[in-house]
Design a protein around this motif. Structure first.
Motif, PDB file in Angstrom:
ATOM      1  N   ILE A  25       0.813  -1.182   0.089  1.00  0.00           N
ATOM      2  CA  ILE A  25      -0.178  -0.048  -0.065  1.00  0.00           C
ATOM      3  C   ILE A  25       1.117   1.033  -0.049  1.00  0.00           C
ATOM      4  O   ILE A  25       1.799   1.463   0.645  1.00  0.00           O
ATOM      5  CB  ILE A  25      -0.741   0.096   1.051  1.00  0.00           C
ATOM      6  N   GLY A  26       0.520   2.169  -0.960  1.00  0.00           N
ATOM      7  CA  GLY A  26       1.170   3.390  -0.884  1.00  0.00           C
ATOM      8  C   GLY A  26       0.535   4.662  -1.317  1.00  0.00           C
ATOM      9  O   GLY A  26      -0.751   4.698  -1.408  1.00  0.00           O
ATOM     10  N   GLY A  27       1.084   5.756  -1.621  1.00  0.00           N
ATOM     11  CA  GLY A  27       0.474   6.862  -2.155  1.00  0.00           C
ATOM     12  C   GLY A  27       0.146   6.754  -3.546  1.00  0.00           C
ATOM     13  O   GLY A  27       0.812   5.693  -4.255  1.00  0.00           O
ATOM     14  N   GLY A  28      -0.303   7.820  -4.348  1.00  0.00           N
ATOM     15  CA  GLY A  28      -0.597   7.806  -5.662  1.00  0.00           C
ATOM     16  C   GLY A  28       0.675   7.953  -6.689  1.00  0.00           C
ATOM     17  O   GLY A  28       0.520   7.676  -7.581  1.00  0.00           O
ATOM     18  N   ASP A  29       1.890   8.467  -5.818  1.00  0.00           N
ATOM     19  CA  ASP A  29       3.045   8.461  -6.661  1.00  0.00           C
ATOM     20  C   ASP A  29       3.701   7.370  -6.603  1.00  0.00           C
ATOM     21  O   ASP A  29       4.899   7.413  -7.175  1.00  0.00           O
ATOM     22  CB  ASP A  29       3.829   9.658  -6.026  1.00  0.00           C
ATOM     23  N   ASP A  30       3.617   6.606  -5.588  1.00  0.00           N
ATOM     24  CA  ASP A  30       4.446   5.175  -5.074  1.00  0.00           C
ATOM     25  C   ASP A  30       4.219   4.353  -6.614  1.00  0.00           C
ATOM     26  O   ASP A  30       2.922   4.009  -6.784  1.00  0.00           O
ATOM     27  CB  ASP A  30       4.292   4.719  -4.114  1.00  0.00           C
ATOM     28  N   GLN A  31       5.323   3.677  -6.996  1.00  0.00           N
ATOM     29  CA  GLN A  31       5.045   2.676  -7.970  1.00  0.00           C
ATOM     30  C   GLN A  31       5.064   1.421  -7.524  1.00  0.00           C
ATOM     31  O   GLN A  31       5.564   0.911  -6.432  1.00  0.00           O
ATOM     32  CB  GLN A  31       6.233   2.629  -9.070  1.00  0.00           C
ATOM     33  N   GLY A  32       4.169   0.225  -8.394  1.00  0.00           N
ATOM     34  CA  GLY A  32       4.191  -1.092  -7.823  1.00  0.00           C
ATOM     35  C   GLY A  32       3.140  -1.117  -6.386  1.00  0.00           C
ATOM     36  O   GLY A  32       3.458  -2.380  -5.981  1.00  0.00           O
ATOM     37  N   VAL A  33       2.396  -0.284  -6.120  1.00  0.00           N
ATOM     38  CA  VAL A  33       1.618  -0.527  -4.806  1.00  0.00           C
ATOM     39  C   VAL A  33       0.184  -0.193  -5.392  1.00  0.00           C
ATOM     40  O   VAL A  33      -0.032   0.731  -6.005  1.00  0.00           O
ATOM     41  CB  VAL A  33       2.128   0.169  -3.843  1.00  0.00           C
ATOM     42  N   PHE A  34      -0.649  -0.457  -4.387  1.00  0.00           N
ATOM     43  CA  PHE A  34      -2.100   0.031  -4.456  1.00  0.00           C
ATOM     44  C   PHE A  34      -2.325   1.393  -3.361  1.00  0.00           C
ATOM     45  O   PHE A  34      -1.583   1.276  -2.406  1.00  0.00           O
ATOM     46  CB  PHE A  34      -3.121  -0.979  -4.050  1.00  0.00           C
ATOM     47  N   THR A  35      -3.089   2.169  -3.877  1.00  0.00           N
ATOM     48  CA  THR A  35      -3.456   3.347  -2.808  1.00  0.00           C
ATOM     49  C   THR A  35      -4.821   2.549  -2.037  1.00  0.00           C
ATOM     50  O   THR A  35      -5.274   1.761  -2.524  1.00  0.00           O
ATOM     51  CB  THR A  35      -3.879   4.599  -3.613  1.00  0.00           C
ATOM     52  N   PRO A  36      -4.871   3.136  -0.955  1.00  0.00           N
ATOM     53  CA  PRO A  36      -6.073   2.583  -0.165  1.00  0.00           C
ATOM     54  C   PRO A  36      -7.265   2.685  -1.077  1.00  0.00           C
ATOM     55  O   PRO A  36      -8.250   1.718  -0.849  1.00  0.00           O
ATOM     56  CB  PRO A  36      -6.176   3.582   1.265  1.00  0.00           C
ATOM     57  N   VAL A  37      -7.486   3.922  -1.640  1.00  0.00           N
ATOM     58  CA  VAL A  37      -8.784   3.953  -2.505  1.00  0.00           C
ATOM     59  C   VAL A  37      -8.995   2.809  -3.571  1.00  0.00           C
ATOM     60  O   VAL A  37     -10.074   2.160  -3.799  1.00  0.00           O
ATOM     61  CB  VAL A  37      -9.168   5.447  -3.100  1.00  0.00           C
ATOM     62  N   GLU A  38      -7.730   2.640  -4.290  1.00  0.00           N
ATOM     63  CA  GLU A  38      -7.873   1.362  -5.396  1.00  0.00           C
ATOM     64  C   GLU A  38      -7.891   0.201  -4.480  1.00  0.00           C
ATOM     65  O   GLU A  38      -8.729  -0.655  -5.517  1.00  0.00           O
ATOM     66  CB  GLU A  38      -6.288   1.464  -5.920  1.00  0.00           C
ATOM     67  N   LEU A  39      -7.522  -0.118  -3.489  1.00  0.00           N
ATOM     68  CA  LEU A  39      -7.718  -1.503  -2.627  1.00  0.00           C
ATOM     69  C   LEU A  39      -9.403  -1.508  -2.452  1.00  0.00           C
ATOM     70  O   LEU A  39      -9.864  -2.614  -2.646  1.00  0.00           O
ATOM     71  CB  LEU A  39      -6.996  -1.275  -1.498  1.00  0.00           C
ATOM     72  N   LEU A  40      -9.907  -0.298  -2.214  1.00  0.00           N
ATOM     73  CA  LEU A  40     -11.525  -0.461  -1.806  1.00  0.00           C
ATOM     74  C   LEU A  40     -12.294  -0.672  -3.207  1.00  0.00           C
ATOM     75  O   LEU A  40     -13.086  -1.520  -3.071  1.00  0.00           O
ATOM     76  CB  LEU A  40     -11.961   1.099  -1.366  1.00  0.00           C
ATOM     77  N   LEU A  41     -11.742  -0.258  -4.357  1.00  0.00           N
ATOM     78  CA  LEU A  41     -12.425  -0.421  -5.468  1.00  0.00           C
ATOM     79  C   LEU A  41     -12.185  -2.177  -6.054  1.00  0.00           C
ATOM     80  O   LEU A  41     -12.811  -2.583  -6.423  1.00  0.00           O
ATOM     81  CB  LEU A  41     -11.864   0.351  -6.825  1.00  0.00           C
ATOM     82  N   ALA A  42     -10.724  -2.503  -5.702  1.00  0.00           N
ATOM     83  CA  ALA A  42     -10.540  -3.852  -5.820  1.00  0.00           C
ATOM     84  C   ALA A  42     -11.382  -4.652  -4.945  1.00  0.00           C
ATOM     85  O   ALA A  42     -11.836  -5.786  -5.762  1.00  0.00           O
ATOM     86  CB  ALA A  42      -8.875  -4.023  -5.648  1.00  0.00           C
ATOM     87  N   ALA A  43     -11.634  -4.264  -4.105  1.00  0.00           N
ATOM     88  CA  ALA A  43     -12.416  -5.295  -3.170  1.00  0.00           C
ATOM     89  C   ALA A  43     -13.909  -5.200  -3.555  1.00  0.00           C
ATOM     90  O   ALA A  43     -14.507  -6.447  -3.656  1.00  0.00           O
ATOM     91  CB  ALA A  43     -12.402  -4.567  -1.612  1.00  0.00           C
ATOM     92  N   VAL A  44     -14.408  -4.195  -3.967  1.00  0.00           N
ATOM     93  CA  VAL A  44     -15.831  -4.102  -4.719  1.00  0.00           C
ATOM     94  C   VAL A  44     -15.593  -5.152  -5.885  1.00  0.00           C
ATOM     95  O   VAL A  44     -16.653  -5.950  -6.222  1.00  0.00           O
ATOM     96  CB  VAL A  44     -16.096  -2.841  -5.395  1.00  0.00           C
ATOM     97  N   GLY A  45     -14.649  -4.950  -6.923  1.00  0.00           N
ATOM     98  CA  GLY A  45     -14.570  -5.678  -8.185  1.00  0.00           C
ATOM     99  C   GLY A  45     -14.457  -7.322  -7.932  1.00  0.00           C
ATOM    100  O   GLY A  45     -15.151  -8.368  -8.391  1.00  0.00           O
ATOM    101  N   GLY A  46     -13.627  -7.539  -6.696  1.00  0.00           N
ATOM    102  CA  GLY A  46     -13.172  -8.892  -6.496  1.00  0.00           C
ATOM    103  C   GLY A  46     -14.286  -9.495  -6.006  1.00  0.00           C
ATOM    104  O   GLY A  46     -14.479 -10.714  -6.274  1.00  0.00           O
ATOM    105  N   CYS A  47     -15.094  -8.970  -4.913  1.00  0.00           N
ATOM    106  CA  CYS A  47     -16.131  -9.515  -4.356  1.00  0.00           C
ATOM    107  C   CYS A  47     -17.237  -9.894  -5.551  1.00  0.00           C
ATOM    108  O   CYS A  47     -17.878 -11.115  -5.471  1.00  0.00           O
ATOM    109  CB  CYS A  47     -16.706  -8.563  -3.334  1.00  0.00           C
TER     110      CYS A  47
END
Length: 132
Positions: A25-47
């Motif tokens: 997990i990281g910030g929007g400028d960090d490469q190779g990681v998810f932001t917390p908001v992206e993880l939330l969206l991934a959780a919706v899609g994954g579910c």
């Protein structure tokens, strides 16, 4: 009970579940990681997708391709607006019912069975515990 551990590491931040899986997990400028908001969206899609796929396959209408994009604009600087799930599917050739079955299953999963989507739709308290 669902639970994950999130902690700062030498390389940034990591979330870990009890089965040993990790996600960076990281910030929007960090490469190779998810932001917390992206993880939330991934959780919706994954579910949604991990529920739709077996239900369509169980009905003998396995889709050739099953993918989705989940997106949301910010309504405020610290609040998301509507979360939109857009499916990308390829129906099996010669299966005239596959599209109808997939759409019915996807609607039912979204409305009744995806815990993540339903929790966001209904709203849930997020409690904070700060040990002394």
């Amino acid at each position: 009970m669902a639970s994950v551990n999130v902690e700062r590491t030498d390389g940034g931040f990591v979330a870990r579940n009890a089965r040993g899986a990790e996600v960076a997990i990281g910030g929007g400028d960090d490469q190779g990681v998810f932001t917390p908001v992206e993880l939330l969206l991934a959780a919706v899609g994954g579910c949604n997708i991990v529920t739709v796929e077996p239900l369509t396959a169980q009905r003998d209408h396995r889709l050739v391709r099953l993918a989705m994009t989940v997106q949301a604009d910010k309504a405020e600087s610290n609040l998301l607006g509507t979360v939109t799930i857009t499916y990308d599917v390829e129906l099996p050739e010669g299966d005239d019912k596959a599209g109808e079955v997939y759409r019915a299953v996807a609607r039912r999963v979204h409305e009744k069975y995806c815990t993540v989507s339903r929790t966001l739709q209904e709203g849930v308290e997020v409690a904070l515990e700060l040990p002394e």
